[in-house]
Design an enzyme around this catalytic site. Structure first.
Site, PDB file in Angstrom:
ATOM      1  N   THR A 188       0.834  -1.209   0.000  1.00  0.00           N
ATOM      2  CA  THR A 188       0.000   0.000   0.000  1.00  0.00           C
ATOM      3  C   THR A 188       0.863   1.250   0.000  1.00  0.00           C
ATOM      4  O   THR A 188       0.539   2.253  -0.609  1.00  0.00           O
ATOM      5  CB  THR A 188      -0.910   0.027   1.260  1.00  0.00           C
ATOM      6  OG1 THR A 188      -1.585  -1.214   1.373  1.00  0.00           O
ATOM      7  CG2 THR A 188      -1.926   1.137   1.197  1.00  0.00           C
ATOM      8  N   SER A 207       6.348   3.921   8.484  1.00  0.00           N
ATOM      9  CA  SER A 207       5.181   4.648   8.974  1.00  0.00           C
ATOM     10  C   SER A 207       4.897   4.388  10.452  1.00  0.00           C
ATOM     11  O   SER A 207       5.754   4.588  11.294  1.00  0.00           O
ATOM     12  CB  SER A 207       3.983   4.301   8.099  1.00  0.00           C
ATOM     13  OG  SER A 207       2.913   5.124   8.423  1.00  0.00           O
ATOM     14  N   ASP A 211       6.250   8.676  10.521  1.00  0.00           N
ATOM     15  CA  ASP A 211       6.768   9.571   9.484  1.00  0.00           C
ATOM     16  C   ASP A 211       5.962  10.849   9.315  1.00  0.00           C
ATOM     17  O   ASP A 211       6.173  11.592   8.353  1.00  0.00           O
ATOM     18  CB  ASP A 211       6.873   8.827   8.149  1.00  0.00           C
ATOM     19  CG  ASP A 211       5.522   8.317   7.658  1.00  0.00           C
ATOM     20  OD1 ASP A 211       4.664   8.024   8.501  1.00  0.00           O
ATOM     21  OD2 ASP A 211       5.327   8.217   6.433  1.00  0.00           O
ATOM     22  N   THR A 225      -8.023   2.202  -1.077  1.00  0.00           N
ATOM     23  CA  THR A 225      -7.123   2.556   0.024  1.00  0.00           C
ATOM     24  C   THR A 225      -5.719   2.799  -0.527  1.00  0.00           C
ATOM     25  O   THR A 225      -5.223   2.015  -1.335  1.00  0.00           O
ATOM     26  CB  THR A 225      -7.081   1.402   1.039  1.00  0.00           C
ATOM     27  OG1 THR A 225      -8.374   1.292   1.637  1.00  0.00           O
ATOM     28  CG2 THR A 225      -6.043   1.639   2.121  1.00  0.00           C
ATOM     29  N   GLU A 260      -9.794   6.679   6.582  1.00  0.00           N
ATOM     30  CA  GLU A 260     -10.110   6.250   7.939  1.00  0.00           C
ATOM     31  C   GLU A 260      -8.866   5.930   8.751  1.00  0.00           C
ATOM     32  O   GLU A 260      -8.904   5.931   9.968  1.00  0.00           O
ATOM     33  CB  GLU A 260     -11.049   5.034   7.909  1.00  0.00           C
ATOM     34  CG  GLU A 260     -10.581   3.845   7.055  1.00  0.00           C
ATOM     35  CD  GLU A 260      -9.383   3.094   7.577  1.00  0.00           C
ATOM     36  OE1 GLU A 260      -9.291   2.918   8.800  1.00  0.00           O
ATOM     37  OE2 GLU A 260      -8.540   2.694   6.748  1.00  0.00           O
ATOM     38  N   SER A 261      -7.757   5.638   8.053  1.00  0.00           N
ATOM     39  CA  SER A 261      -6.530   5.220   8.735  1.00  0.00           C
ATOM     40  C   SER A 261      -5.734   6.424   9.248  1.00  0.00           C
ATOM     41  O   SER A 261      -4.517   6.431   9.187  1.00  0.00           O
ATOM     42  CB  SER A 261      -5.688   4.371   7.800  1.00  0.00           C
ATOM     43  OG  SER A 261      -5.449   5.071   6.591  1.00  0.00           O
TER      44      SER A 261
END
Ligand code: G16
Length: 555
Positions: free
Chosen positions: A29, A124, A291, A356, A376-377
């Protein structure tokens, strides 16, 4: 950008190192994410970086932006990338001092200095340290994550690579601002914060936010989670906006983020959640991830879901100087709640539903079709860069709070009264056996269409499909992006597998229910979604197939 006079490093020799392909270098992703130990395998990082260069054209003598979130292995990787970049003919590297650059800052620099791209070293929100995760992301010349066509080209190169080019040189001093050379390649070590902070000053009303802090009646707590945003938050919130010195906590980037997951949600940012729940809680709380592209927004004893946050920002953008002329459109990833769609309808602007992954917003932003977008993340962003941007979202909220002089909770509840509330939650089943998780999805792919017209408790299924996305700009088609069950009363269940994990597989179940009636907007979120959660488990036969009775993480 500050730079001292150029100093020439000794001329050094290019080496061509023989290597063999690694089969697992397909970016997910958001870039290539693996355990640190995998990146430490000889040639692993080098292969992937050479594959990036092999897949590109026209970068000779051009500028590359380089930096990372400061996690374990960041500094070592930077040395290798500098030497590979020089050996491949890169003209100039803009490098954050100490190897530090947040993801949105990289995006900002690529755009400002017309770089051909950027390499960001980060996994991340995943944990760091020797036992943790590491990652490499490549961003293209618009400042955004490489689109699938580019990541697939990199992957194809990684499967055929036989050698890489690297300078045989001593390590470069990455801690002193200034300019030096590695053979013909210039390396400018820059202040990682300056350009980004300058951009924020253009977008937001810093005077109004400063006044809010100066009023003495407003307190904030920003948790940088020992990740990359510490230096940015100290500079912007405390030095430029005058927030008291204790506003930013955990502000020093650490190799292992202090042993915690730098993931700004109710579970991993529990210290902040606790501080925001106490009797002496500040008025506004926020956190960012490893990050710096994610954000979590809290009021006093009040959590704003990322989906609601996007909707509130869109509805209040007119109060923010950089956005007061109006929004061209908005976008959200498919699993994100549809709260922002209602705002778009109210504003008579288009809204888009993408798969996504931030990369899918790039074309819409470049084409001027959208101004704001989010997921949403815990990701929110705008056309100011081509990444989601944690501190930007925090400043947006601060600007709205200073203009409207209401609390986070008042603002959000007023929003619900006007537009209705989207109860929303994500249930994750982490660390599943990969084959088992893939089987759950494969079985759903076969059975989902038949759910249309059936009832789930009180909800009637009006749409059930495997989501695919036709990009309205370049007409590219992306398929199999999540299974969705949509009901007539706007309840919704979505299933998909995460593309960012490094251990086994994570099954995500996204639950949403709409409530128009203000007298029923005050329920406990999990209670409001309990029937859908039970139905979602039953439809996918989670317990039978995975042995799990409940999710391992609820956000
Ligand atoms: C990345 C992507 C986001 C995505 C998130 C979760 O965020 O940039 O677009 O929503 O992962 O993805 P998944 O559900 O596949 O795990 P980050 O902050 O990890 O770069």
């Amino acid at each position: 950008m500050s730079a001292n006079g150029p100093s020439l490093l000794r001329t050094v020799a290019v080496k061509t190192i023989s290597t063999r392909p690694f089969e697992d270098q397909r970016p997910g992703t958001s870039g290539l994410r693996k355990k640190v130990s995998e990146f430490q395998v000889p040639h692993y990082l080098e292969n992937f970086v050479q594959s990036i260069f092999n897949s590109l054209e026209g970068f000779r003598d051009a500028t590359l932006v380089l930096g990372g979130d400061g996690r374990f292995h960041n500094r070592e990787a930077i040395q290798s990338i500098l030497k590979i970049g020089a050996a491949n003919g890169v003209g100039r590297v803009l490098l954050g001092r100490g190897g530090i650059l947040s993801t949105p800052a990289v995006s900002c620099l690529i755009r400002k200095y017309s770089a051909f791209g950027g390499i960001i070293l980060s996994a991340s929100h995943n944990p760091g340290g020797p036992e943790g995760d590491f990652g490499v992301k490549f961003n293209v010349s618009n400042g955004g994550p490489a689109p699938e066509s580019v990541t697939e080209a990199i992957y194809a190169q990684s499967r055929n690579i036989r050698s890489y080019r690297i300078f045989d040189a001593a390590d470069v001093d990455i801690d002193q601002l200034g300019c030096m050379h590695l053979d013909r390649m210039a390396i400018e070590v820059i202040n990682p914060v300056a350009d980004y902070a300058g951009l924020m000053e253009k977008l937001f009303d810093f005077d109004a936010i400063s006044e809010l802090f100066a009023s003495g009646s407003f307190r904030m707590r920003y948790d940088a989670m020992h990740a990359v945003t510490g230096p940015y938050a100290h500079e912007i919130l405390e030095r430029r906006l005058g927030a008291p010195a204790e506003t930013v906590v955990n502000g020093e980037p650490l190799l292992d983020f202090g042993g915690k997951s730098p993931d700004p949600n109710l579970v991993y940012a529990h210290d902040l959640v606790a501080a925001m729940s106490g009797r002496e809680a500040p008025d506004f709380g926020a956190a960012s991830d490893g990050d710096g592209d994610r954000n979590m927004i809290l009021g006093r004893r009040f959590f704003v879901t990322p989906s609601d946050s996007l909707a509130v920002l869109a509805a209040n953008a007119r109060f923010v100087s950089g956005y007061s002329e109006g929004l061209s459109g908005v976008a959200r990833s498919m699993p994100t709640s549809r709260a922002v769609d209602r705002v778009a309808a109210h504003l008579h602007i288009p809204h888009y539903e993408t798969p996504t992954g931030w990369k899918y917003f790039g074309n819409l932003l470049d084409a001027g079709k959208i101004t704001l977008c989010g997921e949403e993340s815990f990701g929110t962003g705008s056309d100011h860069v081509r990444e989601k941007d944690g501190l930007w979202a925090v400043l947006f909220w601060l600007n709205i709070l200073s203009a409207r002089r209401s609390s986070v909770e008042q603002l959000t509840r007023a929003h619900w009264r006007e537009y209705g509330r989207h109860y929303y939650s994500r249930h994750d089943y982490e660390g599943l056996d990969k084959e088992v998780a893939e089987r759950v999805i494969a079985d759903l792919q076969e059975s989902i269409a038949a759910l249309k017209g059936q009832r789930i408790g009180t909800h009637e299924v009006t749409l059930s499909d495997d989501f695919s996305y036709l990009d309205p700009v370049d007409r590219s088609l992306t398929e199999h992006q999540g299974l969705r069950i949509v009901c007539s009363d706007e309840a919704r269940i979505v299933y998909r597998l995460s593309g960012t994990g490094t251990e086994g597989a994570t099954l995500r179940i996204y639950l949403e229910r709409y409530e128009r009636d203000p007298s029923r907007q005050d329920l406990d979120c999990q209670a409001a979604l309990a029937d859908l959660a039970a139905a979602a488990r039953q439809i996918a036969r989670i317990e039978e197939k995975t042995g799990r009775r409940r999710p391992s993480l609820i956000t």
